[in-house]
Design an enzyme around this catalytic site. Structure first.
Site, PDB file in Angstrom:
ATOM      1  N   ASN A   1      60.774 136.845  65.000  1.00 22.95           N
ATOM      2  CA  ASN A   1      61.664 137.731  64.235  1.00 22.95           C
ATOM      3  C   ASN A   1      60.943 139.064  64.101  1.00 22.95           C
ATOM      4  O   ASN A   1      59.992 139.179  63.326  1.00 22.95           O
ATOM      5  CB  ASN A   1      61.940 137.095  62.857  1.00 22.95           C
TER       6      ASN A   1
ATOM      7  N   LYS B   1      62.018 141.771  62.890  1.00 20.06           N
ATOM      8  CA  LYS B   1      62.427 142.530  61.688  1.00 20.06           C
ATOM      9  C   LYS B   1      62.677 143.998  62.067  1.00 20.06           C
ATOM     10  O   LYS B   1      63.157 144.258  63.164  1.00 20.06           O
ATOM     11  CB  LYS B   1      61.403 142.355  60.568  1.00 20.06           C
TER      12      LYS B   1
ATOM     13  N   HIS C   1      68.176 134.873  56.148  1.00 15.92           N
ATOM     14  CA  HIS C   1      66.739 135.138  55.976  1.00 15.92           C
ATOM     15  C   HIS C   1      66.477 135.546  54.523  1.00 15.92           C
ATOM     16  O   HIS C   1      67.318 136.181  53.893  1.00 15.92           O
ATOM     17  CB  HIS C   1      66.297 136.254  56.941  1.00 15.92           C
TER      18      HIS C   1
ATOM     19  N   GLU D   1      64.823 137.836  53.299  1.00 21.11           N
ATOM     20  CA  GLU D   1      64.960 139.274  53.018  1.00 21.11           C
ATOM     21  C   GLU D   1      66.436 139.645  52.857  1.00 21.11           C
ATOM     22  O   GLU D   1      66.778 140.550  52.095  1.00 21.11           O
ATOM     23  CB  GLU D   1      64.277 140.079  54.133  1.00 21.11           C
TER      24      GLU D   1
ATOM     25  N   SER E   1      53.837 133.520  57.707  1.00 19.80           N
ATOM     26  CA  SER E   1      52.442 133.761  58.087  1.00 19.80           C
ATOM     27  C   SER E   1      51.927 132.781  59.142  1.00 19.80           C
ATOM     28  O   SER E   1      50.771 132.345  59.081  1.00 19.80           O
ATOM     29  CB  SER E   1      51.532 133.770  56.850  1.00 19.80           C
TER      30      SER E   1
ATOM     31  N   GLY F   1      57.034 136.062  62.191  1.00 21.10           N
ATOM     32  CA  GLY F   1      57.285 137.472  61.915  1.00 21.10           C
ATOM     33  C   GLY F   1      56.191 138.337  62.517  1.00 21.10           C
ATOM     34  O   GLY F   1      56.167 138.617  63.717  1.00 21.10           O
ATOM     35  N   GLY F   2      55.239 138.742  61.679  1.00 19.83           N
ATOM     36  CA  GLY F   2      54.194 139.688  62.094  1.00 19.83           C
ATOM     37  C   GLY F   2      53.507 139.342  63.403  1.00 19.83           C
ATOM     38  O   GLY F   2      53.311 140.210  64.264  1.00 19.83           O
TER      39      GLY F   2
HETATM   40  P1  13P Z   1      55.605 136.507  58.756  1.00 19.57           P
HETATM   41  O1  13P Z   1      55.263 135.629  59.927  1.00 19.57           O
HETATM   42  O2  13P Z   1      55.286 137.956  58.977  1.00 19.57           O
HETATM   43  O3  13P Z   1      55.080 135.968  57.464  1.00 19.57           O
HETATM   44  O4  13P Z   1      57.230 136.471  58.626  1.00 19.57           O
HETATM   45  C1  13P Z   1      57.872 135.260  58.618  1.00 19.57           C
HETATM   46  C2  13P Z   1      59.320 135.503  58.695  1.00 19.57           C
HETATM   47  O5  13P Z   1      59.928 136.016  57.773  1.00 19.57           O
HETATM   48  C3  13P Z   1      60.010 135.127  59.939  1.00 19.57           C
HETATM   49  O6  13P Z   1      61.401 135.176  59.784  1.00 19.57           O
END
Ligand code: 13P
Length: 259
Positions: free
Chosen positions: A9, A11, A95, A97, A213, A234-235
């Site tokens: 993802n 983002k 999600h 967010e 994470s 994510g990251g």
């Molecule tokens: P991180 O891996 O950056 O913590 O993000 C997880 C996430 O929200 C994937 O949708």
């Protein structure tokens, strides 16, 4: 047979050039993904070039969101059929967010899941508790309510198209990963709920990803758990150097399971 599904993802990150470069790196590195499913979910505006670039490769694309209506006066929104048009196979729905920053309700999320399926997309339905909810021992209640609500309009057959992503809010973007035992515990609860809501066959086959994470150094431990069927990253999905090793961890686990 067990599948592992690794999705990135992105983002609201990366430029068009960076997105395409990362797409090319993944396409070249993933090659034959074997039994591991891989997808990336770039921002809307980069779906079209990424879809073209990854067409015919084992790396699928997904969107990060969609609107539940077919079309009309919804300024700034994107429909499921538009996503399908540019080559999306998946769409992330609910999600944290979207729930917490944009105030999406459970009914709105359920409507998106129904529409996504009608539009031929495979929803990745995200659920997860906040830190305050975990600390007040509400994790099971919150996660079960979110799963049940999101799957309200889904029948047994359509469940084969659904992925559930357990993403504890306190682990997203914080560097604070759920311990593999914590993830496994909630994944097992979700699977048992799916068995109650549908049947045990549906529950055995549903893919439940962990997100929050996930990094190269914790991926193997998380993905080795019985009820963890993949990761929503994510990251660490923003760079080939960190995303590819996570895909490779999944591949090694699949290969070990086949021996
Ligand atoms: P991180 O891996 O950056 O913590 O993000 C997880 C996430 O929200 C994937 O949708």
């Amino acid at each position: 047979m067990r599948t592992l599904f690794i999705a990135g993802n992105w983002k609201m990150n990366l430029s068009k050039d960076e997105s395409c470069k990362l797409g090319e790196q993944l396409r070249d590195a993933v090659g034959d993904a074997g039994d591991v499913r891989v997808a990336v979910c770039p921002p809307f505006v980069f779906l079209d070039p990424l879809g073209a670039l990854l067409d015919g490769s084992p790396v699928a694309i997904g969107a990060q969101n969609m609107h539940p209506e077919i079309g009309g006066a919804f300024t700034g929104e994107v429909s499921g059929s538009m996503l399908k048009d540019v080559g999306c196979e998946y769409v992330i729905i609910g999600h944290s967010e979207r729930r917490h920053v944009f105030g999406e309700t459970e009914d709105f999320i359920a409507a998106k899941v129904t529409r996504a399926l009608a539009d031929g997309l495979k929803p990745i339905v995200c659920v997860g508790e906040t830190l305050a909810q975990r600390e007040s021992s509400e994790t099971q209640q919150i996660v079960c309510r979110q799963v049940e609500s999101a799957l309200n309009g889904v029948d047994n057959d359509a469940m084969s198209l659904i992925t559930i992503a357990y993403e504890p809010v306190w682990a997203i973007g914080t560097g604070r990963t759920a311990a593999p035992e914590q993830a496994e515990e909630v994944h097992a609860i979700i699977r048992s709920l799916i068995s109650d809501l549908f049947d045990s066959g549906v529950a055995d086959n549903v893919v439940i990803q962990y997100g929050g994470s996930v990094k190269p150094d914790n991926a193997t431990d998380l993905l080795s758990r019985e009820n963890v069927d993949g990761a929503l990253v994510g990251g660490a999905s923003l760079k080939a150097e960190t995303f590819i090793p996570i895909i490779e961890s999944a591949r090694s686990i699949m290969q070990m399971g086949q021996q």
